[in-house]
Design an enzyme around this catalytic site. Structure first.
Site, PDB file in Angstrom:
ATOM      1  N   LYS A  71       0.795  -1.228   0.000  1.00  0.00           N
ATOM      2  CA  LYS A  71       0.000   0.000   0.000  1.00  0.00           C
ATOM      3  C   LYS A  71       0.828   1.279   0.000  1.00  0.00           C
ATOM      4  O   LYS A  71       0.380   2.303  -0.510  1.00  0.00           O
ATOM      5  CB  LYS A  71      -0.958  -0.006   1.199  1.00  0.00           C
ATOM      6  CG  LYS A  71      -2.036  -1.072   1.092  1.00  0.00           C
ATOM      7  CD  LYS A  71      -3.050  -0.948   2.201  1.00  0.00           C
ATOM      8  CE  LYS A  71      -4.166  -1.967   2.022  1.00  0.00           C
ATOM      9  NZ  LYS A  71      -5.275  -1.749   2.970  1.00  0.00           N
ATOM     10  N   GLY A 130      -1.666  -1.442  15.425  1.00  0.00           N
ATOM     11  CA  GLY A 130      -1.105  -1.505  14.086  1.00  0.00           C
ATOM     12  C   GLY A 130      -0.438  -0.201  13.702  1.00  0.00           C
ATOM     13  O   GLY A 130      -0.733   0.851  14.275  1.00  0.00           O
ATOM     14  N   MET A 134      -3.133   0.025   6.575  1.00  0.00           N
ATOM     15  CA  MET A 134      -4.515  -0.024   7.036  1.00  0.00           C
ATOM     16  C   MET A 134      -4.679   0.715   8.358  1.00  0.00           C
ATOM     17  O   MET A 134      -5.663   1.430   8.570  1.00  0.00           O
ATOM     18  CB  MET A 134      -4.981  -1.473   7.176  1.00  0.00           C
ATOM     19  CG  MET A 134      -6.417  -1.600   7.691  1.00  0.00           C
ATOM     20  SD  MET A 134      -7.638  -0.708   6.695  1.00  0.00           S
ATOM     21  CE  MET A 134      -8.072  -1.980   5.514  1.00  0.00           C
TER      22      MET A 134
END
Length: 274
Positions: A71, A130, A134
């Site tokens: 990403k 995280g 994302m």
């Protein structure tokens, strides 16, 4: 309405991921069939993202769904980056217009929609596990929706603090005894096929203290974290919801056709085999 027979004129869209699933393939191809569109969608894995994006240009592939771990790498491989991707330094969607590649992030847009549809209020506190693409999309969507009190939980001593600083949140390397109204997993923990597929990033203490349990992992839809949240009577938001909303936005960008909410729900159920 049946999809036209495959031919040399069929428009192709793909996904690129380290661990591709059938969810996107089933979702998009189901809608192509229902709406009679001359499109085909296929999932791929690659170890060379630059070459893969070069192939997108060379072969005239219309759209690309980009998943972990590509990403951020894709940012330097496209011609234009929309604000949704620039703001979080991560791409999940690329549209090819005659060789000109435009990147965006429909994960961010999906999270914004879920915050609103589930009635989450900005005075709630957030624990976000995280520090990748994302997590950046999730954290930025929450921050931009007015959630000012948050903690980023990330073992990475560089990416974790950097994301926390950008969001205006605090950073911790481990959950420890931290609690919040909303706990969010934006890591592969609990993902089918991952090393930690039977694990949860949050223990009983964090889940018990939360009002909302949110897991962006889409496969399985019922992750260990979501199962624990349901068992504790918490509001849960699943990765299946995220992937359906972001895929619907991708679909509209690729085809120029926006499916109805009912069609999206049907495609999402089909993509999960339910």
């Amino acid at each position: 309405m049946a999809r036209p027979a495959l031919s040399k004129d069929t428009t192709v869209c793909i996904s690129l991921a380290a661990r591709p699933t059938n969810i996107g393939t089933r979702f998009h191809n189901y809608l192509y069939e229902q709406l009679g569109l001359d499109f085909l969608y296929k999932a791929f894995s690659t170890s060379d993202i630059a070459a893969a994006i070069g192939g997108v240009r060379a072969l005239g592939i219309r759209g690309v769904s980009v998943s972990m771990p590509f990403k951020q790498d894709v940012l330097g491989l496209v011609d234009h980056v929309e604000p949704s991707a620039r703001a979080i330094n991560a791409v999940n969607t690329v549209v090819n217009d005659a060789g000109v590649l435009t990147a965006s992030n429909t994960d961010y847009l999906a999270i914004e929609q879920l915050i609103e549809s589930h009635g989450l209020v900005p005075d709630a506190t957030v624990l976000l596990c995280g520090s990748g693409g994302m997590a950046s999309a999730v954290g930025t969507a929450f921050r931009d929706s007015g959630f000012q009190s948050g903690v980023v939980i990330a073992r990475n001593p560089v990416a974790g603090p950097a994301l926390a600083e950008r969001l205006g949140y605090r950073w911790r390397p481990h959950v420890g005894g931290a609690t919040a109204s909303i706990v969010i997993n934006a890591t592969p923990i609990g993902m089918a096929g991952a090393a930690e597929e039977r694990d949860s990033p949050f223990g009983e203490t964090a889940i018990a203290a939360a009002d909302t349990v949110f897991d962006v992992v889409a496969v399985p839809a019922e992750t260990p974290l979501i199962a624990a949240g349901r068992a504790a009577g918490k509001r849960v938001i699943t990765g299946a919801e995220v992937i359906a909303l972001q895929a619907a936005e991708q679909f509209a960008r690729y085809t120029g056709v926006r499916p109805s909410a009912e069609q999206v729900a049907e495609a999402a159920a089909f993509s999960r085999g339910t």
